[in-house]
Structures are given as C-alpha cells and as structure tokens.
Design a protein around this motif. Sequence first.
Motif, PDB file in Angstrom:
ATOM      1  N   ILE A  23       3.347  15.130 -11.761  1.00 22.21           N
ATOM      2  CA  ILE A  23       2.510  15.877 -10.819  1.00 22.21           C
ATOM      3  C   ILE A  23       3.298  17.065 -10.315  1.00 22.21           C
ATOM      4  CG2 ILE A  23       1.215  15.780  -8.652  1.00 22.21           C
ATOM      5  CD1 ILE A  23       1.020  12.758  -8.996  1.00 22.21           C
ATOM      6  N   ASP A  24       2.710  18.249 -10.455  1.00 22.83           N
ATOM      7  CA  ASP A  24       3.356  19.477  -9.990  1.00 22.83           C
ATOM      8  C   ASP A  24       3.695  19.350  -8.500  1.00 22.83           C
ATOM      9  OD1 ASP A  24       4.076  22.071  -9.261  1.00 22.83           O
ATOM     10  OD2 ASP A  24       2.633  22.984 -10.627  1.00 22.83           O
ATOM     11  N   MET A  25       4.931  19.735  -8.137  1.00 24.00           N
ATOM     12  CA  MET A  25       5.346  19.654  -6.741  1.00 24.00           C
ATOM     13  C   MET A  25       4.523  20.560  -5.838  1.00 24.00           C
ATOM     14  SD  MET A  25       9.483  19.264  -6.712  1.00 24.00           S
ATOM     15  CE  MET A  25      10.271  17.753  -7.288  1.00 24.00           C
ATOM     16  N   ALA A  26       3.870  21.545  -6.424  1.00 22.68           N
ATOM     17  CA  ALA A  26       3.026  22.441  -5.632  1.00 22.68           C
ATOM     18  C   ALA A  26       1.641  21.849  -5.391  1.00 22.68           C
ATOM     19  CB  ALA A  26       2.896  23.790  -6.323  1.00 22.68           C
ATOM     20  N   ALA A  27       1.336  20.746  -6.068  1.00 22.40           N
ATOM     21  CA  ALA A  27       0.023  20.126  -5.907  1.00 22.40           C
ATOM     22  C   ALA A  27      -0.099  19.486  -4.522  1.00 22.40           C
ATOM     23  CB  ALA A  27      -0.199  19.075  -6.979  1.00 22.40           C
ATOM     24  N   THR A  28      -1.332  19.397  -4.039  1.00 20.84           N
ATOM     25  CA  THR A  28      -1.613  18.710  -2.778  1.00 20.84           C
ATOM     26  C   THR A  28      -2.233  17.352  -3.100  1.00 20.84           C
ATOM     27  OG1 THR A  28      -1.995  20.782  -1.611  1.00 20.84           O
ATOM     28  CG2 THR A  28      -2.896  18.788  -0.610  1.00 20.84           C
ATOM     29  N   ILE A  29      -1.649  16.297  -2.559  1.00 24.52           N
ATOM     30  CA  ILE A  29      -2.164  14.946  -2.771  1.00 24.52           C
ATOM     31  C   ILE A  29      -2.715  14.464  -1.433  1.00 24.52           C
ATOM     32  CG2 ILE A  29      -1.672  12.648  -3.660  1.00 24.52           C
ATOM     33  CD1 ILE A  29       0.828  13.787  -4.971  1.00 24.52           C
ATOM     34  N   VAL A  30      -4.026  14.280  -1.376  1.00 29.06           N
ATOM     35  CA  VAL A  30      -4.704  13.959  -0.122  1.00 29.06           C
ATOM     36  C   VAL A  30      -5.186  12.516  -0.147  1.00 29.06           C
ATOM     37  CG1 VAL A  30      -6.621  14.540   1.414  1.00 29.06           C
ATOM     38  CG2 VAL A  30      -5.424  16.352   0.165  1.00 29.06           C
ATOM     39  N   ILE A  31      -4.865  11.769   0.918  1.00 32.16           N
ATOM     40  CA  ILE A  31      -5.313  10.384   1.051  1.00 32.16           C
ATOM     41  C   ILE A  31      -6.826  10.331   1.229  1.00 32.16           C
ATOM     42  CG2 ILE A  31      -5.286   8.362   2.557  1.00 32.16           C
ATOM     43  CD1 ILE A  31      -2.754   8.435   1.110  1.00 32.16           C
ATOM     44  N   ASN A  32      -7.491   9.568   0.369  1.00 30.61           N
ATOM     45  CA  ASN A  32      -8.928   9.311   0.529  1.00 30.61           C
ATOM     46  C   ASN A  32      -9.189   8.004   1.271  1.00 30.61           C
ATOM     47  OD1 ASN A  32      -8.859  10.705  -2.514  1.00 30.61           O
ATOM     48  ND2 ASN A  32     -10.441  11.468  -1.134  1.00 30.61           N
ATOM     49  N   ASP A  33      -8.327   7.027   1.045  1.00 34.77           N
ATOM     50  CA  ASP A  33      -8.497   5.728   1.681  1.00 34.77           C
ATOM     51  C   ASP A  33      -7.120   5.122   1.901  1.00 34.77           C
ATOM     52  OD1 ASP A  33     -10.226   3.533   2.613  1.00 34.77           O
ATOM     53  OD2 ASP A  33      -9.289   2.439   0.974  1.00 34.77           O
ATOM     54  N   GLY A  34      -6.839   4.749   3.152  1.00 35.08           N
ATOM     55  CA  GLY A  34      -5.542   4.145   3.463  1.00 35.08           C
ATOM     56  C   GLY A  34      -4.699   4.991   4.387  1.00 35.08           C
ATOM     57  N   GLN A  35      -5.348   5.932   5.111  1.00 37.77           N
ATOM     58  CA  GLN A  35      -4.568   6.817   5.971  1.00 37.77           C
ATOM     59  C   GLN A  35      -3.861   6.067   7.090  1.00 37.77           C
ATOM     60  OE1 GLN A  35      -7.822   6.928   5.459  1.00 37.77           O
ATOM     61  NE2 GLN A  35      -9.006   7.552   7.255  1.00 37.77           N
ATOM     62  N   HIS A  36      -4.463   4.963   7.567  1.00 37.01           N
ATOM     63  CA  HIS A  36      -3.806   4.195   8.628  1.00 37.01           C
ATOM     64  C   HIS A  36      -2.620   3.411   8.076  1.00 37.01           C
ATOM     65  CE1 HIS A  36      -7.822   4.960  10.402  1.00 37.01           C
ATOM     66  NE2 HIS A  36      -7.119   5.094  11.502  1.00 37.01           N
ATOM     67  N   ARG A  37      -2.738   2.922   6.851  1.00 37.59           N
ATOM     68  CA  ARG A  37      -1.591   2.268   6.213  1.00 37.59           C
ATOM     69  C   ARG A  37      -0.459   3.262   6.016  1.00 37.59           C
ATOM     70  NH1 ARG A  37      -4.715   0.448   1.393  1.00 37.59           N
ATOM     71  NH2 ARG A  37      -6.479   1.111   2.662  1.00 37.59           N
ATOM     72  N   ARG A  38      -0.802   4.476   5.563  1.00 33.85           N
ATOM     73  CA  ARG A  38       0.214   5.520   5.382  1.00 33.85           C
ATOM     74  C   ARG A  38       0.949   5.764   6.686  1.00 33.85           C
ATOM     75  NH1 ARG A  38       0.628  10.513   7.180  1.00 33.85           N
ATOM     76  NH2 ARG A  38       1.714  12.133   5.974  1.00 33.85           N
ATOM     77  N   ALA A  39       0.207   5.974   7.785  1.00 32.42           N
ATOM     78  CA  ALA A  39       0.828   6.255   9.072  1.00 32.42           C
ATOM     79  C   ALA A  39       1.653   5.066   9.566  1.00 32.42           C
ATOM     80  CB  ALA A  39      -0.240   6.616  10.101  1.00 32.42           C
ATOM     81  N   GLY A  40       1.167   3.849   9.322  1.00 34.52           N
ATOM     82  CA  GLY A  40       1.915   2.659   9.715  1.00 34.52           C
ATOM     83  C   GLY A  40       3.220   2.528   8.950  1.00 34.52           C
ATOM     84  N   ILE A  41       3.182   2.864   7.654  1.00 30.03           N
ATOM     85  CA  ILE A  41       4.394   2.834   6.829  1.00 30.03           C
ATOM     86  C   ILE A  41       5.422   3.813   7.372  1.00 30.03           C
ATOM     87  CG2 ILE A  41       5.321   3.465   4.563  1.00 30.03           C
ATOM     88  CD1 ILE A  41       2.650   2.371   3.385  1.00 30.03           C
ATOM     89  N   VAL A  42       4.975   5.022   7.683  1.00 30.06           N
ATOM     90  CA  VAL A  42       5.874   6.061   8.192  1.00 30.06           C
ATOM     91  C   VAL A  42       6.546   5.584   9.480  1.00 30.06           C
ATOM     92  CG1 VAL A  42       5.977   8.390   9.168  1.00 30.06           C
ATOM     93  CG2 VAL A  42       4.614   7.958   7.112  1.00 30.06           C
ATOM     94  N   GLU A  43       5.768   4.980  10.385  1.00 28.79           N
ATOM     95  CA  GLU A  43       6.335   4.511  11.654  1.00 28.79           C
ATOM     96  C   GLU A  43       7.271   3.332  11.434  1.00 28.79           C
ATOM     97  OE1 GLU A  43       4.559   2.670  15.786  1.00 28.79           O
ATOM     98  OE2 GLU A  43       3.711   4.545  15.026  1.00 28.79           O
TER      99      GLU A  43
END
Length: 355
Positions: free
Chosen positions: A98-118
């Motif tokens: 995947i090109d590093m310039a590409a944007t990868i947008v969460i469609n489902d699981g945004q709360h899991r993503r934020a929980g992982i980060v925290e």
Amino acid sequence: MANSYSFAAIRGVQAGRAYYVAMVPLKTVERLFRFDEAELPPQLRAQRELNKTRIPAIARYLTQNAGEYVLSALSATIDGALRFQTVPGERSIGTLLIDMAATIVINDGQHRRAGIVEALRERPHLGDETIAVTLFPDEGLARSQQMFVDLNQHGVKPSRSLRLFYDARDEAARVTRAVVEAVPLFRDLTDLTRTNLTAGSRKLFAFSNLHTATSVLIEDAGLKVTHETPDQAVDFWRAVVDGMPEWRLAGRGQLAAAELRRDRVHAHGVALEAIAIAGARVINERPDGWREALGRLGGIDWDRANAAQWEGRALLGGRINRSRTSVLLTADAIHRAITSDERSTNDADADRHLD
C-alpha cells in the motif's frame, strides 16, 4: 512499489470485488488508519461519530486482560495505490503493498482503534501483537457509507443473560451459575440466553435477573461466597423456593410459567431482586431465624390484581415496573409481610407491659 507499507495478506472476492485481510501490528494502528472525526457532518462521513466514553472501557479490557483478550477485525478502505503480490504457486496468499501516500479510513471498528491506541500508552509491549484488518479498495464516499450500513445492520448484541452466563471473569455471574446448577427449580426454569422472556416462554426467570438478585443478596447480607463455595447463596435460594409453592408447582409442570408471569408479581425480576433485598435484611436481623421468615413468602398475596399491595410498588399503572425505587418499595412490603410475627409479638409484649 517504492515507499509502501507491506503486509502479509489473503485476497478474497465479495460481490465481484477484491478485498484483502491483513495482520497488522497494534503499534501501527494509530498512524495507519485514519478516522473521519466528528467535525465533519454526517453526509461527509463514512461512519458514526466517535463516542469517547466507550474508549476507556475498551482500553481497560485490553490492559486488564493482556493475556487473554480477543479483538475482532477492523474494516477499512484504501484510497490510494495498492498492489497484491501472490506467493509462487498461490492465488490468494501473498503480500499487500500500500502506497504510503494512500489514506486508509476505518469503516468499522473506530472505537476499537481508539481503545488500542489508549491501551498501548499503558501497555506498550502489546504493540507487537496483531489485529486482523479487512481492507477494501476505495470506491468513493457513497460506497463507504453503504459499507458501514451493511457491516452494522445485521449485528445483534447478545442478551445480558447470555453475556453473563458465558462470562468467566465475573465472579458474581459464576456464583449465579453455581446457584442455578445446585437448585433444581432454577436449573429447570431459568432462561440462560434471554433477558426478556416471551409471553409464552416455559421458563420462569431470566439468568440476568437471578444474577442481579444474587449479587444484591451477597452484598447486602455480607455473604462469603465464591463460585467454588456458593453454599450460603444456594441455601438462601433453596429456602426461598421452599417458601414459594407456586414456583414449585411450575417446576413440576402443574402450573404454566407463562400463567404465573401473567398473574403473579413473584414471577418477575422486580420481585426476585426485592426478595433478595428483604431476605438479606432478615439474615442480618435474625441470623438464626431467616429460614422461618422466608417460609412465609407463600402467604403473601402476590396477585397482580391486588392493587392495594402492589400498585406504586412492583406495578405502575398495572404494569410491572423495574425501577430501583419500585424494587426497594417492593422489598419493604415483602420484609413487613415475612416479619409480621416479630412485630405482633413485640406489640403484645408492649400491651402486657402497659397492663
């Protein structure tokens, strides 16, 4: 492809479109996957607004269960260049670039993503573990919004009864399971999968209601029980069953559980919890006489038509009411009914003293 992210991945096909499943290290989740933040209006977002109150619970789950947590896959769309290189001799297994310039947008699981980060702020060693991510090539905002709908519309949250019954970390739930297994009537008439029983259900109680009642009993009476030593809780509920002849008739199949729920207050969660509160009070008041008091439960007029007794307590406008106030008022009424002998004796003693 120069300047690209590289993931081991599997390629699949849905509705004629290629998609990919990759294993992504948790430490890369924050920088790889973008989330359309709430300042964008709904018509320009591809998912729901982030509910920040949910994030600490997910983070806590990860940090407190670092040795046994389970995370379901994220879903995201890739807006940018990508290429899939298959392993020689394979059609679906390979490397996704995947090109590093590409944007990868969460469609489902945004709360899991934020929980992982925290969670990684407290437990950075989890960063080398992975989460599955289902990746779809971007086909525009309209397609991403439809994907969000399709991914979420068929999801059904399991009932509270089933979640509690399966939860091996909740000690009170494990005690309740032990109670169900030890008390034959509960074993036969407790629905382990539903929280709200249907009108025609052959079960008398929901596991979630029994769990709430047992938890209150343990706390209010100060019982020293675990799922391995549940005897005090089991003894209490056996005494309650002994004092409830209509429950026993239902257990023997001589009275339909559906009829009891229709006609009697005692066949509902509000009464189950209220019995636990009143019973705990009696245990504290008369440690050697609480079984005798519980034996008087069957002498209470539990008929829902008895508005003088139950309206404004277990009933509101003739309907069962599960509010905390209703539970406490119902518990007070039950407590008075099963300890009436003590009050009568005290009153008689007082009269003799006055004479």
